[in-house]
Scaffold this motif. Structure first.
Motif, PDB file in Angstrom:
ATOM      1  N   GLY A  50       0.876  -1.180  -0.002  1.00 29.76           N
ATOM      2  CA  GLY A  50       0.140   0.025  -0.053  1.00 29.76           C
ATOM      3  C   GLY A  50       0.968   1.277  -0.001  1.00 29.76           C
ATOM      4  N   ASP A  51       1.904   1.125   0.652  1.00 28.52           N
ATOM      5  CA  ASP A  51       2.831   2.404   0.787  1.00 28.52           C
ATOM      6  C   ASP A  51       3.655   2.478  -0.313  1.00 28.52           C
ATOM      7  N   LEU A  52       4.006   1.306  -0.820  1.00 24.85           N
ATOM      8  CA  LEU A  52       4.955   1.409  -2.146  1.00 24.85           C
ATOM      9  C   LEU A  52       4.273   1.936  -3.308  1.00 24.85           C
ATOM     10  N   ILE A  53       3.125   1.245  -3.399  1.00 23.56           N
ATOM     11  CA  ILE A  53       2.484   1.941  -4.919  1.00 23.56           C
ATOM     12  C   ILE A  53       2.208   3.531  -4.612  1.00 23.56           C
ATOM     13  N   ARG A  54       2.006   3.777  -3.502  1.00 24.64           N
ATOM     14  CA  ARG A  54       1.306   5.287  -3.268  1.00 24.64           C
ATOM     15  C   ARG A  54       2.423   6.207  -3.541  1.00 24.64           C
ATOM     16  N   ALA A  55       3.787   5.753  -3.697  1.00 24.29           N
ATOM     17  CA  ALA A  55       5.070   6.287  -3.641  1.00 24.29           C
ATOM     18  C   ALA A  55       5.507   6.028  -5.184  1.00 24.29           C
ATOM     19  N   MET A  56       4.778   5.240  -5.931  1.00 23.40           N
ATOM     20  CA  MET A  56       5.385   5.103  -7.279  1.00 23.40           C
ATOM     21  C   MET A  56       4.575   5.878  -8.471  1.00 23.40           C
ATOM     22  N   ASP A  57       5.508   6.273  -9.001  1.00 22.33           N
ATOM     23  CA  ASP A  57       4.747   7.203 -10.420  1.00 22.33           C
ATOM     24  C   ASP A  57       4.204   5.982 -11.616  1.00 22.33           C
ATOM     25  N   GLY A  58       3.650   6.682 -12.442  1.00 30.63           N
ATOM     26  CA  GLY A  58       3.211   6.027 -13.730  1.00 30.63           C
ATOM     27  C   GLY A  58       2.251   4.808 -13.517  1.00 30.63           C
ATOM     28  N   HIS A  59       2.347   3.880 -14.529  1.00 29.52           N
ATOM     29  CA  HIS A  59       1.369   2.827 -14.594  1.00 29.52           C
ATOM     30  C   HIS A  59       1.720   1.490 -13.631  1.00 29.52           C
ATOM     31  N   VAL A  60       0.851   1.277 -12.713  1.00 27.06           N
ATOM     32  CA  VAL A  60       1.086   0.244 -11.771  1.00 27.06           C
ATOM     33  C   VAL A  60      -0.093  -0.668 -11.603  1.00 27.06           C
ATOM     34  N   THR A  61       0.252  -2.079 -11.675  1.00 29.62           N
ATOM     35  CA  THR A  61      -1.075  -2.777 -11.454  1.00 29.62           C
ATOM     36  C   THR A  61      -0.485  -3.850 -10.315  1.00 29.62           C
ATOM     37  N   ILE A  62      -1.376  -4.443  -9.446  1.00 26.68           N
ATOM     38  CA  ILE A  62      -1.128  -5.307  -8.320  1.00 26.68           C
ATOM     39  C   ILE A  62      -1.849  -6.767  -8.863  1.00 26.68           C
ATOM     40  N   ASP A  63      -1.495  -7.635  -7.969  1.00 24.33           N
ATOM     41  CA  ASP A  63      -2.022  -8.808  -7.725  1.00 24.33           C
ATOM     42  C   ASP A  63      -1.595  -9.393  -6.354  1.00 24.33           C
ATOM     43  N   PHE A  64      -2.015 -10.611  -6.015  1.00 22.89           N
ATOM     44  CA  PHE A  64      -1.705 -11.203  -4.612  1.00 22.89           C
ATOM     45  C   PHE A  64      -1.442 -12.584  -4.825  1.00 22.89           C
ATOM     46  N   MET A  65      -0.585 -13.144  -3.998  1.00 19.73           N
ATOM     47  CA  MET A  65      -0.442 -14.522  -3.961  1.00 19.73           C
ATOM     48  C   MET A  65      -0.323 -14.750  -2.240  1.00 19.73           C
ATOM     49  N   ALA A  66      -0.666 -15.955  -1.758  1.00 14.89           N
ATOM     50  CA  ALA A  66      -0.314 -16.304  -0.667  1.00 14.89           C
ATOM     51  C   ALA A  66       0.222 -17.623  -0.566  1.00 14.89           C
ATOM     52  N   CYS A  67       0.928 -17.734   0.552  1.00 12.26           N
ATOM     53  CA  CYS A  67       1.510 -18.835   0.559  1.00 12.26           C
ATOM     54  C   CYS A  67       2.125 -18.990   2.374  1.00 12.26           C
ATOM     55  N   SER A  68       2.365 -20.486   2.905  1.00 12.98           N
ATOM     56  CA  SER A  68       2.631 -20.327   4.195  1.00 12.98           C
ATOM     57  C   SER A  68       3.714 -21.439   4.565  1.00 12.98           C
ATOM     58  N   SER A  69       4.706 -21.123   5.275  1.00 12.72           N
ATOM     59  CA  SER A  69       5.828 -21.768   5.590  1.00 12.72           C
ATOM     60  C   SER A  69       5.809 -21.980   7.160  1.00 12.72           C
ATOM     61  N   TYR A  70       4.971 -21.231   7.877  1.00 17.91           N
ATOM     62  CA  TYR A  70       4.982 -21.127   9.109  1.00 17.91           C
ATOM     63  C   TYR A  70       3.474 -21.595   9.762  1.00 17.91           C
ATOM     64  N   ALA A  71       3.589 -22.431  10.789  1.00 18.00           N
ATOM     65  CA  ALA A  71       2.341 -22.945  11.088  1.00 18.00           C
ATOM     66  C   ALA A  71       1.961 -22.132  12.512  1.00 18.00           C
ATOM     67  N   GLY A  72       2.013 -20.833  12.460  1.00 17.93           N
ATOM     68  CA  GLY A  72       1.541 -20.214  13.738  1.00 17.93           C
ATOM     69  C   GLY A  72       2.623 -19.855  14.799  1.00 17.93           C
ATOM     70  N   GLY A  73       3.801 -20.349  14.367  1.00 20.55           N
ATOM     71  CA  GLY A  73       4.655 -20.062  15.547  1.00 20.55           C
ATOM     72  C   GLY A  73       6.106 -19.297  15.054  1.00 20.55           C
ATOM     73  N   THR A  74       6.989 -19.229  15.593  1.00 23.56           N
ATOM     74  CA  THR A  74       8.197 -18.529  15.035  1.00 23.56           C
ATOM     75  C   THR A  74       9.274 -19.214  14.452  1.00 23.56           C
ATOM     76  N   THR A  75       9.063 -20.459  13.941  1.00 20.94           N
ATOM     77  CA  THR A  75      10.188 -21.111  13.336  1.00 20.94           C
ATOM     78  C   THR A  75       9.527 -21.639  12.170  1.00 20.94           C
ATOM     79  N   SER A  76      10.346 -21.918  11.219  1.00 16.74           N
ATOM     80  CA  SER A  76      10.020 -22.322   9.862  1.00 16.74           C
ATOM     81  C   SER A  76       9.737 -23.837   9.729  1.00 16.74           C
ATOM     82  N   SER A  77       8.683 -24.397   9.103  1.00 12.66           N
ATOM     83  CA  SER A  77       8.587 -25.832   8.911  1.00 12.66           C
ATOM     84  C   SER A  77       9.394 -26.590   7.803  1.00 12.66           C
TER      85      SER A  77
END
Ligand code: IMP
Ligand code: MG
Length: 174
Positions: A50-77
């Motif tokens: 959100g902050d990055l696109i508001r500081a960027m000039d010109g044509h910008v498009t966005i999309d999203f991906m989600a992935c998980s490597s953490y099961a709710g804790g602080t160490t990676s599985s």
């Protein structure tokens, strides 16, 4: 779930915003012509995007991906799972992955492989934070906001067990 401890400020709001403005300009300088397709990795990167696109000039498009490597804790599985794919294809586009933090590097490495296989014109990566001491795989990150020590951080989109994403700063949980 109630959270008790208040994180210690590591990177304050002003510092975040100044650095993110610089990153936005750097990215635009590297891709001066045409559209930049930003792919944010959910959920942690949503405020950074959100902050990055508001500081960027010109044509910008966005999309999203989600992935998980953490099961709710602080160490990676060590295992990465794609839980949300893109809405549109990236063939021939100038793509920048927008990620909150690169830790072991496993998540980014996995995402970069998947996205490169889809034939973008260019693929770059912007990470707000990097913990180089934790790296398990040598992953290429083109833009890094802040390099930090091996401490678990929260706030500005980053969570611990889904808490603290709403903090306007990056804090250390102690
Ligand atoms: P990696 O695959 O080990 O590089 O982990 C990347 C992901 O782990 C990030 O996208 C974050 O979601 C999460 N992560 C790693 N370190 C932290 C941290 O200090 N605070 C919150 N999330 C973290
Ligand atoms: Mg993440």
């Amino acid at each position: 779930m109630a959270t008790k401890t208040q994180p210690t400020v590591l990177i304050g709001e002003d510092e975040l915003s100044a650095r993110i403005n610089m990153l936005a300009h750097e990215i635009r300088q590297d891709l001066p012509a045409g559209q930049i397709h930003l792919i944010a990795v959910l959920k942690g990167a949503f405020l950074f995007l959100g902050d990055l696109i508001r500081a960027m000039d010109g044509h910008v498009t966005i999309d999203f991906m989600a992935c998980s490597s953490y099961a709710g804790g602080t160490t990676s599985s060590g295992e990465v799972r794609l839980s949300k794919d893109l809405d549109v294809g990236i063939e021939g586009r100038d793509v920048v992955i927008v990620e909150d933090i690169v830790d072991t590097g496993l998540t980014l490495h996995y995402l970069q492989e998947i996205l490169l296989a889809r034939g973008p014109r260019s693929l770059r990566t912007a990470c707000l934070l990097s913990k180089p001491s934790r790296r398990k795989i040598d992953v290429k990150v083109d833009y890094i906001g802040f390099t930090i020590e091996d401490k678990f951080v929260v706030g500005y989109g980053l969570d611990y067990a889904e808490q603290y994403r709403n903090l306007p700063y990056i804090g250390i949980l102690e």
